[in-house]
Design an enzyme around this catalytic site. Structure first.
Site, PDB file in Angstrom:
ATOM      1  N   SER A 272     -32.165  -0.183 -24.185  1.00 58.12           N
ATOM      2  CA  SER A 272     -31.242  -1.010 -23.380  1.00 58.12           C
ATOM      3  C   SER A 272     -30.482  -2.007 -24.250  1.00 58.12           C
ATOM      4  O   SER A 272     -29.262  -2.177 -24.085  1.00 58.12           O
ATOM      5  CB  SER A 272     -31.987  -1.734 -22.252  1.00 58.12           C
ATOM      6  OG  SER A 272     -33.138  -2.387 -22.738  1.00 58.12           O
ATOM      7  N   ASP A 403     -45.249  -2.443 -19.254  1.00 60.80           N
ATOM      8  CA  ASP A 403     -45.106  -1.766 -17.964  1.00 60.80           C
ATOM      9  C   ASP A 403     -46.440  -1.396 -17.325  1.00 60.80           C
ATOM     10  O   ASP A 403     -46.498  -1.092 -16.134  1.00 60.80           O
ATOM     11  CB  ASP A 403     -44.256  -0.499 -18.132  1.00 60.80           C
ATOM     12  CG  ASP A 403     -42.855  -0.840 -18.576  1.00 60.80           C
ATOM     13  OD1 ASP A 403     -42.292  -1.801 -18.033  1.00 60.80           O
ATOM     14  OD2 ASP A 403     -42.321  -0.164 -19.476  1.00 60.80           O
TER      15      ASP A 403
HETATM   16  N1  CMX Z   1     -49.312   9.228 -23.399  1.00 63.50           N
HETATM   17  C1  CMX Z   1     -49.358  10.457 -23.958  1.00 63.50           C
HETATM   18  N2  CMX Z   1     -48.750  10.791 -25.098  1.00 63.50           N
HETATM   19  C2  CMX Z   1     -48.119   9.802 -25.746  1.00 63.50           C
HETATM   20  C3  CMX Z   1     -48.071   8.489 -25.274  1.00 63.50           C
HETATM   21  C4  CMX Z   1     -48.689   8.218 -24.035  1.00 63.50           C
HETATM   22  N3  CMX Z   1     -48.646   7.022 -23.461  1.00 63.50           N
HETATM   23  N4  CMX Z   1     -47.363   7.734 -26.134  1.00 63.50           N
HETATM   24  C5  CMX Z   1     -46.970   8.564 -27.137  1.00 63.50           C
HETATM   25  N5  CMX Z   1     -47.424   9.808 -26.886  1.00 63.50           N
HETATM   26  C6  CMX Z   1     -47.146  11.018 -27.653  1.00 63.50           C
HETATM   27  C7  CMX Z   1     -45.636  11.236 -27.689  1.00 63.50           C
HETATM   28  O1  CMX Z   1     -45.187  11.865 -26.484  1.00 63.50           O
HETATM   29  C8  CMX Z   1     -45.483  12.095 -28.914  1.00 63.50           C
HETATM   30  O2  CMX Z   1     -45.865  13.411 -28.565  1.00 63.50           O
HETATM   31  P1  CMX Z   1     -45.060  14.688 -29.151  1.00 63.50           P
HETATM   32  O3  CMX Z   1     -45.254  14.609 -30.633  1.00 63.50           O
HETATM   33  O4  CMX Z   1     -45.735  15.829 -28.497  1.00 63.50           O
HETATM   34  O5  CMX Z   1     -43.650  14.507 -28.739  1.00 63.50           O
HETATM   35  C9  CMX Z   1     -46.549  11.522 -29.842  1.00 63.50           C
HETATM   36  O6  CMX Z   1     -47.494  10.843 -28.994  1.00 63.50           O
HETATM   37  C10 CMX Z   1     -46.007  10.542 -30.850  1.00 63.50           C
HETATM   38  O7  CMX Z   1     -45.282   9.539 -30.176  1.00 63.50           O
HETATM   39  P2  CMX Z   1     -45.251   8.038 -30.719  1.00 63.50           P
HETATM   40  O8  CMX Z   1     -44.644   8.044 -32.074  1.00 63.50           O
HETATM   41  O9  CMX Z   1     -46.575   7.400 -30.548  1.00 63.50           O
HETATM   42  O10 CMX Z   1     -44.330   7.334 -29.652  1.00 63.50           O
HETATM   43  P3  CMX Z   1     -42.747   7.268 -29.603  1.00 63.50           P
HETATM   44  O11 CMX Z   1     -42.293   6.159 -30.475  1.00 63.50           O
HETATM   45  O12 CMX Z   1     -42.125   8.588 -29.804  1.00 63.50           O
HETATM   46  O13 CMX Z   1     -42.495   6.875 -28.071  1.00 63.50           O
HETATM   47  C11 CMX Z   1     -42.966   5.742 -26.067  1.00 63.50           C
HETATM   48  C12 CMX Z   1     -42.820   5.613 -27.580  1.00 63.50           C
HETATM   49  C13 CMX Z   1     -43.066   4.354 -25.455  1.00 63.50           C
HETATM   50  C14 CMX Z   1     -41.726   6.409 -25.495  1.00 63.50           C
HETATM   51  C15 CMX Z   1     -44.244   6.565 -25.759  1.00 63.50           C
HETATM   52  O14 CMX Z   1     -45.376   5.879 -26.220  1.00 63.50           O
HETATM   53  C16 CMX Z   1     -44.407   6.886 -24.280  1.00 63.50           C
HETATM   54  O15 CMX Z   1     -43.832   7.883 -23.818  1.00 63.50           O
HETATM   55  N6  CMX Z   1     -45.168   6.048 -23.495  1.00 63.50           N
HETATM   56  C17 CMX Z   1     -45.291   6.229 -22.087  1.00 63.50           C
HETATM   57  C18 CMX Z   1     -44.052   5.705 -21.380  1.00 63.50           C
HETATM   58  C19 CMX Z   1     -43.985   4.204 -21.424  1.00 63.50           C
HETATM   59  O16 CMX Z   1     -44.951   3.514 -21.125  1.00 63.50           O
HETATM   60  N7  CMX Z   1     -42.801   3.670 -21.764  1.00 63.50           N
HETATM   61  C20 CMX Z   1     -42.572   2.214 -21.752  1.00 63.50           C
HETATM   62  C21 CMX Z   1     -42.280   1.639 -23.130  1.00 63.50           C
HETATM   63  C22 CMX Z   1     -42.096   0.153 -23.054  1.00 63.50           C
HETATM   64  C23 CMX Z   1     -40.673  -0.288 -23.129  1.00 63.50           C
HETATM   65  O17 CMX Z   1     -39.773   0.343 -22.616  1.00 63.50           O
HETATM   66  O18 CMX Z   1     -40.448  -1.346 -23.709  1.00 63.50           O
END
Ligand code: CMX
Length: 467
Positions: A272, A403
């Site tokens: 955002s 969240d």
């Molecule tokens: N549950 C399951 N799997 C998860 C996870 C979770 N909460 N968080 C990360 N992973 C997975 C990713 O999907 C990714 O999988 P793939 O390699 O299969 O694609 C792997 O772990 C590596 O991801 P990462 O480097 O740890 O995380 P990213 O930086 O790519 O993404 C985020 C960060 C927030 C999008 C991710 O942790 C997520 O999807 N969390 C759940 C959604 C959420 O709570 N979002 C709110 C974020 C807060 C904000 O907006 O400020």
């Protein structure tokens, strides 16, 4: 009285050694624009000098993985308002969330426990802790600027009830640009050195109007279109927002103050903030820029996660009931992961520890709703989810983010309409995004245009780098 309170807060804070080097507002003026106008030339000079001395200094490197990996870790943005430490969490102009809870002025009405978002906005813009009078002056200014044009109300009233609240919010913000002073000034040829002044005017107007827009959306969707009523000119932004939404509860007002403060800013690279900054760099006016940012916030991996969390928690509760067993929860979490879904509310692109925004909401809950079944469920999940994510071995951060908690607090006070939660996040996010846009224009930042490559070109670059 409020001067007295501020001196007490300063005294207590310095006595307890809570915050070293507190920067209290140096100017007595309650006119934020004038205070900013004083600061800007000095800051421009500082940046000019810094760039002259260090303009060609390397501060990082870019790998092929970073380019395919969502630019994670690339140092490519300047954002003055806040910095996110992976382990410690967010600092707004150097102040942590507990610092802000300790030092920022409070509002009248409510229980006086939480800081005013108005005070945080002052801090984000100026880097200084405002006095009570300065924070109150912002409340007054936002109340004075809160009226929204008829065409926006009409548009909102005509939206179908199946249009997501975030789509309505973003569309209304776009339509508010009929009021843009920045766009008008640009078209009449205003000088670049004055852009920030018009960005400031639009930002103040927009922030002032958002609670009314958001409340109309809420009442149209969930309260049979009842009227939001009038702004109380003696109250603050959060109090008026809570009241327009239809909540007459001192604790809910405090929750709004806390909520609107902690969701405001999370440095510059999140979707955002980055989108708002990018679009504003094309000199799109602040309304258009922020509306674009809100479309990003509406994504389930970003701001929509607070809605997803409550949907998910409701399913967990249905499945495991209120007699929570560890095995029942573990099974549910594993099933979520095996179903190819993420556990909403956990993980973060930068953070590597529990989000302090989660922690302060947990502290609020421990005080106000310790026996709420949903809060107990959130607490119980906190004990099992990180180990499961660690065992799965994918998520770089197994800890909860902001969240994971917010929806539970809102539902306790009767706001059970989870589709709406991201709109509240959006109202708060305006504070950080707009403070940054004002500084972007004050520092004369150019249109953003990073270089991209296709895979064949990148392969050539990689081969050349090997030689
Ligand atoms: N549950 C399951 N799997 C998860 C996870 C979770 N909460 N968080 C990360 N992973 C997975 C990713 O999907 C990714 O999988 P793939 O390699 O299969 O694609 C792997 O772990 C590596 O991801 P990462 O480097 O740890 O995380 P990213 O930086 O790519 O993404 C985020 C960060 C927030 C999008 C991710 O942790 C997520 O999807 N969390 C759940 C959604 C959420 O709570 N979002 C709110 C974020 C807060 C904000 O907006 O400020």
């Amino acid at each position: 009285m409020s001067m007295f309170r501020n001196s007490i807060v300063k005294l207590v804070a310095s006595h307890q050694g809570l915050v070293s080097n507190c920067r209290y507002a140096t100017a007595a003026s309650t006119n934020l624009k004038a205070v900013l106008a004083n600061q800007i030339p000095e800051k421009q000079e500082e940046v000019k000098k810094f760039r002259k001395e260090h303009g060609s200094t390397k501060v990082g490197e870019v790998t092929v993985d970073m380019m395919y990996g969502g630019m994670r870790g690339i140092r490519g943005l300047v954002t003055e308002t806040s910095v996110l430490d992976p382990n410690e969490g967010i600092r707004f102009r150097g102040y942590s969330i507990p610092d802000c809870q300790e030092l920022l002025p409070r509002g009248n009405g409510g229980t006086g426990e939480q800081p005013l978002p108005e005070a945080l906005f002052w801090l984000l813009l100026t880097g200084e802790i405002p006095t009570q009078q300065q924070a109150d002056a912002i409340s007054k200014e936002w109340n004075d600027r809160a009226a929204i044009p008829n065409h926006v109300t009409t548009m909102l009233n005509n939206f179908p009830s199946n249009l997501h609240p975030m789509s309505q919010f973003s569309a209304a913000i776009t339509a508010l640009n009929s009021e843009s002073k920045f766009a008008k000034a640009y078209h009449s040829g205003v000088k670049k050195s004055q852009y920030w002044e018009y960005a400031y005017e639009d930002s103040m107007d927009m922030i002032a109007k958002l609670p009314t827009v958001a409340s109309i959306i809420y009442r149209n969707l969930y309260r049979e279109g009842s009227s939001v009523g009038a702004i109380d000119p003696k109250k603050d932004w959060s109090w008026n927002f809570a009241t327009m939404l239809g909540y007459d509860n001192a604790d809910f007002v405090e929750l709004m103050r806390l909520y609107l403060t902690i969701h405001s800013d999370h440095e510059g690279g999140n979707v955002s903030a980055h989108t708002t900054h990018l679009v504003a760099s094309a000199l799109s006016d602040p309304y258009l820029s922020f509306a674009a940012g809100m479309n990003g916030l509406a994504g389930p991996l970003h701001g929509l996660a607070n809605q997803e969390v409550l949907i998910w928690l409701t399913e967990v509760r249905k499945k495991v009931g209120d007699n929570i067993t560890e095995d029942g929860m573990k099974e549910f979490v594993w099933n979520t992961l095996k179903g190819g879904q993420v556990v909403p509310g956990y993980g973060h692109a930068v953070l590597r520890k529990t989000d302090p925004r989660y922690t302060c909401q947990r502290e609020f809950a421990l005080k106000k709703l310790p026996d709420d079944p949903m809060f107990k469920l959130v607490s119980a999940l906190y004990k099992v989810v990180p180990d499961i994510l660690l065992e799965q071995g994918k998520a770089a951060n197994p800890w909860p983010n902001v969240d994971a908690h917010s929806g539970v607090l809102l539902q306790y006070y009767g706001m059970t309409e989870m589709n709406y939660y991201t709109v509240l996040f959006g109202v708060s996010r305006a504070l950080g995004c707009m403070a940054s846009v004002i500084w972007d224009r004050a520092l004369g930042l150019p249109i953003e245009r990073p270089k991209s490559f296709d895979t064949p070109a990148l392969k050539k670059l990689a081969a050349a780098a090997k030689k």
